[in-house]
Design an enzyme around this catalytic site. Structure first.
Site, short mmCIF file in Angstrom:
data_model
loop_
_atom_site.label_atom_id
_atom_site.label_comp_id
_atom_site.label_asym_id
_atom_site.label_seq_id
_atom_site.Cartn_x
_atom_site.Cartn_y
_atom_site.Cartn_z
N LEU A 1 -17.78 -4.43 2.12
CA LEU A 1 -18.79 -3.52 1.59
C LEU A 1 -18.68 -3.40 0.07
CD1 LEU A 1 -18.63 -0.76 4.35
CD2 LEU A 1 -20.31 -2.59 4.08
N ARG B 1 -16.13 -2.84 -1.87
CA ARG B 1 -15.31 -1.67 -2.25
C ARG B 1 -16.13 -0.37 -2.24
NH1 ARG B 1 -10.63 -4.00 -3.81
NH2 ARG B 1 -10.78 -6.14 -4.54
N TYR C 1 0.84 -1.19 0.00
CA TYR C 1 0.00 0.00 0.00
C TYR C 1 0.88 1.25 0.00
CZ TYR C 1 -3.49 -3.44 1.51
OH TYR C 1 -4.30 -4.55 1.60
N HIS D 1 0.57 -11.92 0.88
CA HIS D 1 -0.49 -11.12 0.25
C HIS D 1 -1.04 -11.80 -1.01
CE1 HIS D 1 -1.73 -6.62 -0.37
NE2 HIS D 1 -2.73 -7.44 -0.58
#
Length: 344
Positions: free
Chosen positions: A210, A212, A62, A129
C-alpha cells in the site's frame, strides 16, 4: 463489515503453504511512530488468525527485538503451531551504528536470538533482511543451510536481493521466497527480480503493497505522522515529491470509487492479480484497516481495469527514491565471489 475467511496459496516450490494474504507486524512496534499498546496488538494478531491470516511477518530489526517478543507473547497459547511465522536477520545495531551482517557466526547467533524471543524451536521462514556486500552470499547461505539441517529453520528467504544474488544463493540451498517492495508505486522489480524468482520457482512476498499507507490515504497521511515516524524522512514523502505523487493517488482513488471499493482494496487487489505465487503482507495496527485489507481478496479486476491502473502507475510514476541514499536495497546487493572469502 463481516470478515471473510482468507484462502491459502503455495509459496515457492519447496512445499511452503501460507494464507493468501499475510500480516506485516513491523508498525506495531517500530518505525511508524511509537509502539502501539501491546494488548491491542495481540488482539489484532488473534483476530487475523481467526480470519485465516496465518502468515505473520516480523524481524529482529523491528524494535530492535520488541516485535519478535510481541509475536512470541501473542502466539503463546492455542495456535503457535498453526501459523507460518517469518522473521529476518542481517541488520545489527550492537556496535551503536547500523551494520549489515551476513557472516556465519552472526547468522547463527541471530537465529538463536529469534528462536528464544519468538518462543519456537524452528523459524518457519527465515529471511536475510539485507545483503551483506562484504560476505559472499554462498557463505551466508552455507550457514543457513546448516540451520535447516539442524531443524532450526524450515525455509530460507531473501529480502532486497539482486537477481544475480538470488541465483547464487539458490545454487547453495533452494530459496523459498524473496521479499520485495511491490505496489502501484514500486514496480521496478518487475523488470528483473520477479522474472528471476519465477524462473527458479521462488515465491514472492510483497511488502509495503500500500505504498507505506500512501495508497490508502494519499498526501493527507503525511499530516498525521508523528515526529518519529520513519516515513517523514523518506524521499517520496518530501514536499518536492508529494505534489507529483498526489496525482497517482487521486487516479487510484477515482478508479476505486467507480469500482465501489476503497483505494487500499484496489491497490492490494492489483498485487493479488500479479499471480498466485505472490503474497502481499500489508501491515496495520487497526482492526478496521485489517478487515478492509482482506476485503481485497474478493475484488476481481478486469483486464481493462488492470491496464488502466498500470497505465497511470508506470515503473517511474512515483517521484523520489523508495529509501534514502544510505539504504541497502537490491540494486546494490552484489556480494564478492566465494573465492575471495577469508574467514577470520
Amino acid at each position: 463489515m463481516a470478515t471473510a475467511k482468507v484462502g491459502r496459496i503455495k509459496l515457492g516450490s519447496q512445499g511452503l503453504e501460507v494464507s493468501a494474504q499475510g500480516l506485516g507486524c513491523m508498525s506495531m512496534s517500530a518505525f511508524y511512530g511509537p509502539p502501539k499498546p501491546e494488548s491491542d496488538m495481540i488482539a489484532l494478531i488473534h483476530h487475523a488468525f481467526n480470519s485465516g491470516v496465518t502468515f505473520l511477518d516480523t524481524s529482529d530489526n523491528y524494535g530492535p527485538h520488541t516485535n519478535e517478543i510481541l509475536l512470541g507473547k501473542a502466539l503463546k497459547h492455542d495456535f503457535r503451531d498453526r501459523v507460518e511465522l517469518a522473521t529476518k536477520f542481517g541488520i545489527n545495531y550492537s556496535q551503536g551504528a547500523r551494520q549489515i551482517r551476513g557472516d556465519p557466526a552472526y547468522v547463527r547467533a541471530a537465529c538463536e536470538g529469534s528462536l528464544k524471543r519468538l518462543g519456537v524451536d524452528c523459524v518457519y521462514l527465515y529471511y536475510q533482511h539485507r545483503i551483506d556486500t562484504r560476505v559472499p552470499i554462498e557463505v551466508t547461505m552455507g550457514e543457513l543451510k546448516k540451520l535447516v539441517e539442524e531443524g532450526k529453520v524450515k525455509y530460507i528467504g531473501l529480502s532486497e536481493a539482486s537477481a544475480s544474488t538470488i541465483r547464487r544463493a539458490n545454487a547453495v540451498h533452494p530459496i523459498t521466497a524473496v521479499q520485495l517492495e511491490w505496489s502501484l508505486w514500486a514496480r521496478d522489480v518487475e523488470e528483473e527480480i520477479v522474472p528471476t524468482c519465477r524462473e527458479l520457482g521462488i515465491g514472492i512476498v510483497a511488502y509495503s503493497p500500500l505504498g507505506r499507507g500512501f495508497l490508502s490515504s494519499g498526501p493527507e497521511l503525511v499530516e498525521t505522522l508523528s515526529d518519529d515516524d520513519y516515513r517523514k524522512f523518506l524521499p517520496r514523502f518530501q514536499p518536492e515529491n508529494l505534489e507529483h505523487n498526489k496525482r497517482l493517488y487521486e487516479r487510484v482513488n477515482e478508479i476505486a470509487a467507480k469500482k465501489g471499493c476503497t483505494p487500499s482494496q484496489l491497490a492490494l487487489a492489483w498485487v493479488h492479480h500479479q499471480g498466485n505465487d505472490v503474497c502481499p503482507i500489508p501491515g496495520t495496527t487497526k482492526m478496521k484497516n485489517f478487515n478492509q485489507n482482506i476485503g481485497a481478496l474478493s475484488l476481481k479486476l478486469t483486464p481493462e481495469e488492470m491496464f488502466e491502473l498500470e497505465s497511470i502507475a508506470s515503473a517511474d510514476a512515483a517521484k523520489g527514491d523508495r529509501y534514502g541514499e544510505t539504504a541497502a536495497t537490491y540494486p546494490e546487493s552484489q556480494t564478492p565471489p566465494l573465492s575471495s572469502w577469508k574467514p577470520e
